[in-house]
Design an enzyme around this catalytic site. Sequence first.
Site, PDB file in Angstrom:
ATOM      1  N   HIS A 108       0.835  -1.221   0.000  1.00 18.89           N
ATOM      2  CA  HIS A 108       0.000   0.000   0.000  1.00 18.89           C
ATOM      3  C   HIS A 108       0.866   1.266   0.000  1.00 18.89           C
ATOM      4  O   HIS A 108       0.409   2.316   0.425  1.00 18.89           O
ATOM      5  CB  HIS A 108      -0.944   0.041   1.206  1.00 18.89           C
ATOM      6  CG  HIS A 108      -1.683  -1.237   1.460  1.00 18.89           C
ATOM      7  ND1 HIS A 108      -2.989  -1.447   1.085  1.00 18.89           N
ATOM      8  CD2 HIS A 108      -1.281  -2.418   2.029  1.00 18.89           C
ATOM      9  CE1 HIS A 108      -3.366  -2.668   1.430  1.00 18.89           C
ATOM     10  NE2 HIS A 108      -2.338  -3.290   2.000  1.00 18.89           N
TER      11      HIS A 108
ATOM     12  N   SER B 226      15.498  22.100 -15.531  1.00 14.94           N
ATOM     13  CA  SER B 226      14.323  22.936 -15.759  1.00 14.94           C
ATOM     14  C   SER B 226      14.785  24.260 -16.327  1.00 14.94           C
ATOM     15  O   SER B 226      15.850  24.767 -15.969  1.00 14.94           O
ATOM     16  CB  SER B 226      13.598  23.174 -14.431  1.00 14.94           C
ATOM     17  OG  SER B 226      12.794  24.331 -14.513  1.00 14.94           O
TER      18      SER B 226
ATOM     19  N   LYS C  99      16.425  22.002 -10.245  1.00 15.61           N
ATOM     20  CA  LYS C  99      15.757  20.798 -10.712  1.00 15.61           C
ATOM     21  C   LYS C  99      16.654  19.801 -11.420  1.00 15.61           C
ATOM     22  O   LYS C  99      17.516  20.162 -12.205  1.00 15.61           O
ATOM     23  CB  LYS C  99      14.637  21.185 -11.684  1.00 15.61           C
ATOM     24  CG  LYS C  99      13.466  21.824 -10.988  1.00 15.61           C
ATOM     25  CD  LYS C  99      12.652  20.811 -10.232  1.00 15.61           C
ATOM     26  CE  LYS C  99      11.317  20.627 -10.937  1.00 15.61           C
ATOM     27  NZ  LYS C  99      10.529  19.621 -10.244  1.00 15.61           N
TER      28      LYS C  99
ATOM     29  N   GLU D  64       9.937   8.929 -16.445  1.00 20.46           N
ATOM     30  CA  GLU D  64       8.555   9.345 -16.704  1.00 20.46           C
ATOM     31  C   GLU D  64       8.095   8.891 -18.088  1.00 20.46           C
ATOM     32  O   GLU D  64       6.960   8.447 -18.273  1.00 20.46           O
ATOM     33  CB  GLU D  64       8.437  10.864 -16.595  1.00 20.46           C
ATOM     34  CG  GLU D  64       8.691  11.408 -15.201  1.00 20.46           C
ATOM     35  CD  GLU D  64       8.914  12.911 -15.220  1.00 20.46           C
ATOM     36  OE1 GLU D  64      10.082  13.342 -15.106  1.00 20.46           O
ATOM     37  OE2 GLU D  64       7.932  13.660 -15.366  1.00 20.46           O
TER      38      GLU D  64
END
Length: 459
Positions: free
Chosen positions: A157, A278, A284, A291
């Site tokens: 979970h 970024s 970043k 992704e």
Amino acid sequence: KANTMWGGRFAAGPDAIMEAINASISYDQRMARQDIEGSRAHAAMLAATGIVESSDVEVIREGLLTVLSEIEGGSFAYSAALEDIHMNVESRLTEIVGPAAGRLHTARSRNDQVATDFKLWVRDQMDAAITGIEALQKALLGQAEQGAEWVMPGFTHLQTAQPVTWGHHMMAYVEMLGRDASRFRDARARMNESPLGSAALAGTSFPIDREMTAKALGFDRPTANSLDAVADRDFALEFLSAASICAMHLSRFAEELVIWSSAQFRFVALSDRFSTGSSIMPQKKNPDAAELIRAKIGRIFGANVALMTVMKGLPLAYSKDMQEDKEQTFDAADNLMLALAAMEGMVRDMQANVPSLEAAASSGFSTATDLADWLVRALDMPFREAHHVTGSLVKLAEDKGCDLPDLTLEDMQSVHDEITAAVFDVLGVHNSVASRVSYGGTAPERVREQVARWRDRLG
Ligand code: ARG
């Protein structure tokens, strides 16, 4: 003007829109090599069986090599008017060798031709997928070997469950990928029958030798039913479903890498080579490759659904609907190979943050099960009671704002007076993972055995 291949019964050529919806050459040119290989095998068989003069066949086979070199050299001029790769190749062959080229299509149809070409193409992709999977497995084995003893939290979970080893987590993906590779192997073995010689749908009256062409193209045998052979796209569907399952596995690992590389988790550092920055936020370092791998499942699964839908309800044998098999399959294959390669690179480069993994593994009462097991063993308590006692100890620790190993013996005994100091031995995360020695368990020695088994298997 009417088409030169079948213009006999046509007075007019196609409308521009007809050509646009009908032509597949913009994408099926990717099967040029397979098409020429298939044609050369077919031609050799036509000579061996005496259906076409050997002198013509020699000219055809040589000419086909010339066409191939033009295609590979980039000088080939594809024509949409010629619809597809099959007619583009044959038309160019005619220009090069003259009328002999007209004998190549004896005892053959584009229906068995396209089934053959596409099978050869998909078969290559099955092999490429297996190669890509094995390369990724080897990268994971490297991580598992290095981190067989590193402790990290195991989740259910996405809540802290029990400590596991880094190596064990890596090896979980090695197992999944092993099943993925075996799915491609199974599918490859099942699909490896040659449709060539099925002709349009009914077979042919010419005395062809289908065993000969099957063998020349690396198939195990010819297909046994010509209607089935020209109407079958199961092999592409099996490729796409195996690819979907594999991509699903990759997406799960990708998701973990996205989570793990966040500042909140700090489980891993991804390399600069597989991250991006970024344009506005200077701090970043984004896990874009992970992704994108996570997202690739969308188009691969989409291709699977699309082709299933194309094939659903199609009456036998060939229908032009089936031309829609290729773009989906090409796209899915390209993206699967890319995802596998990107994942391999990321896994090779990534650095586990061992102290941070261990700190996370020690939080969240991760050794509560070890405590309950100790109560069962040391005090001969029924597990259900031990579960209850441990729950009270967790509650106590939570109230005191500490972890289980930080409770004092008095704290422990306030919940159950028979608890002794020996309990503290089982509350550490290293003890916890070391104790999980059951076959398939997370103990470092079990992980090392699995690494060795896979190293052996992968060579
Ligand atoms: N371009 C076609 C395809 O990809 C080749 C087969 C055409 N056959 C036919 N009967 N029109 O499916």
